[in-house]
Scaffold this active site. Structure first.
Site, short mmCIF file in Angstrom:
data_model
loop_
_atom_site.label_atom_id
_atom_site.label_comp_id
_atom_site.label_asym_id
_atom_site.label_seq_id
_atom_site.Cartn_x
_atom_site.Cartn_y
_atom_site.Cartn_z
N GLY A 195 0.09 14.24 -2.27
CA GLY A 195 -1.40 14.12 -2.36
C GLY A 195 -2.02 13.06 -3.56
N THR B 264 -5.94 -11.72 3.30
CA THR B 264 -7.05 -11.01 2.70
C THR B 264 -8.30 -11.93 2.50
OG1 THR B 264 -6.14 -11.24 0.42
CG2 THR B 264 -5.44 -9.23 1.55
N GLN C 228 1.73 -6.08 -3.61
CA GLN C 228 2.21 -6.28 -2.07
C GLN C 228 3.33 -5.36 -1.91
OE1 GLN C 228 1.49 -9.64 -3.43
NE2 GLN C 228 -0.81 -8.74 -3.06
N ASP D 174 0.71 -1.27 0.02
CA ASP D 174 -0.11 -0.04 0.08
C ASP D 174 0.66 1.29 0.14
OD1 ASP D 174 -2.21 -1.66 0.25
OD2 ASP D 174 -1.73 -1.86 2.39
N LYS E 35 2.23 2.52 -5.10
CA LYS E 35 2.88 2.32 -6.25
C LYS E 35 2.20 2.69 -7.55
CE LYS E 35 2.73 -2.01 -4.75
NZ LYS E 35 2.74 -1.92 -3.10
N GLY F 197 -5.06 -4.59 -3.73
CA GLY F 197 -6.02 -3.55 -3.88
C GLY F 197 -5.55 -2.29 -4.44
N HIS F 198 -5.96 -1.68 -5.56
CA HIS F 198 -5.40 -0.26 -5.86
C HIS F 198 -6.39 0.58 -6.48
CE1 HIS F 198 -3.79 -3.62 -8.78
NE2 HIS F 198 -4.54 -2.78 -9.42
P1 IMP Z 1 -2.54 -13.01 1.46
O1 IMP Z 1 -1.74 -12.44 0.41
O2 IMP Z 1 -4.08 -12.67 1.48
O3 IMP Z 1 -2.33 -14.31 1.88
O4 IMP Z 1 -2.23 -12.25 2.96
C1 IMP Z 1 -1.07 -12.50 3.45
C2 IMP Z 1 -0.63 -10.92 4.27
O5 IMP Z 1 -0.18 -10.13 3.29
C3 IMP Z 1 -1.67 -10.40 5.36
O6 IMP Z 1 -1.06 -9.52 6.28
C4 IMP Z 1 -2.09 -9.62 4.10
O7 IMP Z 1 -2.81 -8.17 4.89
C5 IMP Z 1 -1.05 -9.02 3.37
N1 IMP Z 1 -1.29 -8.28 2.12
C6 IMP Z 1 -1.80 -9.05 1.07
N2 IMP Z 1 -1.88 -8.17 -0.04
C7 IMP Z 1 -1.53 -7.07 0.31
C8 IMP Z 1 -1.61 -5.63 -0.09
O8 IMP Z 1 -1.88 -5.67 -1.38
N3 IMP Z 1 -1.23 -4.63 0.65
C9 IMP Z 1 -0.92 -4.98 1.85
N4 IMP Z 1 -1.01 -6.12 2.52
C10 IMP Z 1 -1.09 -6.99 1.97
#
Ligand code: IMP
Length: 432
Positions: free
Chosen positions: A423, A128, A229, A13, A16, A40-41
């Site tokens: 911003g 997630t 990520q 987050d 990027k 998510g973006h």
């Molecule tokens: P998973 O990728 O759903 O298996 O989650 C594993 C860990 O990665 C958890 O702590 C999620 O919150 C974190 N995570 C997965 N995708 C993102 C992302 O795009 N941004 C921030 N954290 C993420």
């Protein structure tokens, strides 16, 4: 023509997508190589906001071809939904979006497996819930993994699901541990019918994307890789086991797209001016200071709530020990500092320069989550600023204290700061 990678150097987050957007018309291909619909973006097109999680952010640029590489795990309904949303806004991806036939497919049993695992009392990761981990498990386990290319062969797909689904039903029962009566078993034929339907929508996009990218490089096309990520969630180098299941560092590009590392020449590391993390796991600089504390203030002003799950993100001070570690692993050439405006109004700011662990001081990041848990941050305090920064367009528009903050971040990380963001808008950017 060298490739570029945009990679987050914290726990995800880092904004990027804004950096990819700023690279503007400077590329012909945008590639995702890891993760799935957990990334998510938010993308704004003609004043309309879209929350994408599977397609790359660069997908909205005209004349850009988008690639979902073999290292991504794909949930077909999400793919179809995101493509449909953009089509409704006038962005037609039927020619420009390509999906690897080697990418693995997420099925409903993957999500159920994850739900059951995460609802237990132990071993939670705080995922997630998108089926990412179980799908990657099946990929490396090989017996149960199903790839996108297999969706296009109806008899074969049915046969595979007849083998996989009964095993999954037995696994769910074991996971449910005494609550198995509440489970509805999955039906292989029903899943096959549903996924064969999805396959027809996917079919025009499916191809051998590694070859496509090799040809692109040969033709001198400019290619940008979007890491999903953040580097501290990388399955090998992150805070294991509180990580995602793929290689989010640029090291994932070779495996996750088939493009050799020698083709990547510029690596842009993206950081927030502070730190955030979603899910469980150690976070030395976390500001857990209650509803009236600085942490809550940053969360509110920075809108630090997960795009995929809506969960409030944990927030804390900038951690230069962690970012030095990930910058080295990523091979970052430069860093871009995002969300600086969020820190306005704080009388003083803290930058973590080292950790104390069991009475010893270290400037090295212990990548073992259990050691990191015991680390206490050592801070340098520097004065904050009261001015609103959102209208700043060049470094000299910033108050001296904000400039000093940025300089210090760059010094501590040991890399030049190339962009400062004040911003969400494209215009709210300082090119250093
Ligand atoms: P998973 O990728 O759903 O298996 O989650 C594993 C860990 O990665 C958890 O702590 C999620 O919150 C974190 N995570 C997965 N995708 C993102 C992302 O795009 N941004 C921030 N954290 C993420």
């Amino acid at each position: 023509m060298p490739g570029t990678c945009v990679v987050g150097l914290q726990w995800g987050d880092e904004a990027k997508g804004k950096i990819v957007d700023l690279l503007g018309d400077g590329f012909d291909y945008v590639v995702r190589y890891n993760g799935g619909a957990n990334a998510g973006h938010t993308v704004v097109v003609h004043g309309k906001t879209f929350k994408l999680s599977l397609l790359p952010t660069g997908v909205i640029r005209p004349n850009v071809r988008s690639v979902i590489g073999n290292g991504v795990v794909v949930y077909p309904p999400r793919f179809i939904e995101e493509v449909g949303q953009l089509r409704a806004a006038g962005i037609d991806l039927s020619e420009s979006l390509k999906l690897s036939d080697h990418a693995h497919v997420i099925f409903p049993y993957h999500m159920e497996e994850e739900r059951l695992a995460e609802s237990g009392s132990e071993g939670k990761i705080g995922t997630t819930g998108r089926g990412i981990g179980p799908c990657y498990q099946d990929k490396v386990g090989r017996r149960f993994g199903i790839r996108v290319g297999e969706l296009l062969r109806p008899d074969h797909l049915r046969e595979r699901l007849r083998f996989v689904v009964p095993f999954k039903n037995r696994l769910m029962k074991a996971f449910a541990n005494g609550h198995a009566d509440a489970l509805v078993p999955f039906e292989p034929e029903a899943i096959a019918d549903q996924y064969l339907g999805f396959a027809e929508t996917l079919r025009p996009h499916v191809t051998d994307t590694s070859r496509l990218l090799h040809d692109a490089f040969k033709a001198g096309k400019r290619v940008i890789f979007e890491a999903a990520q953040g580097s501290l969630l990388d399955v090998d180098h992150g805070t294991y086991p509180y990580v995602t299941s793929s290689s989010s560092l640029p090291s994932g590009i070779w495996g996750g797209s088939g493009v050799p590392a020698k083709n990547i020449q510029r690596i842009i590391g993206v950081v927030k001016a502070y730190t955030s993390r979603v899910g469980k796991g150690p976070f030395p600089t976390e500001l857990d200071d209650g509803p009236t504390g600085i942490g809550e203030r940053i969360r509110k002003i920075g809108r630090e709530y997960g795009t995929v799950t809506g969960r409030p993100r944990r927030v804390g001070w900038f951690d230069s020990v962690a970012v030095r570690y990930t910058a080295a692993l990523a091979g970052a050439d430069e860093i871009t500092v995002m969300l600086l405006d969020v820190l306005s109004g704080l009388p003083e700011l803290k930058l973590c320069t080292a950790y104390d662990i069991d009475g010893e001081r270290t400037t090295h990041f212990p990548s073992d989550a259990f050691d990191l848990e015991r680390c206490r941050p050592v801070y340098e305090t520097i004065p904050g600023w009261s001015e609103d920064l959102t209208a700043a367009r060049k470094l000299t528009d910033l108050p001296a204290t904000a400039r000093r903050y940025i300089d210090r971040v760059g010094e501590l990380v040991g890399l030049p700061v190339s962009v400062v963001s004040v911003g969400p808008d494209r215009a709210q950017t300082i090119l250093v």
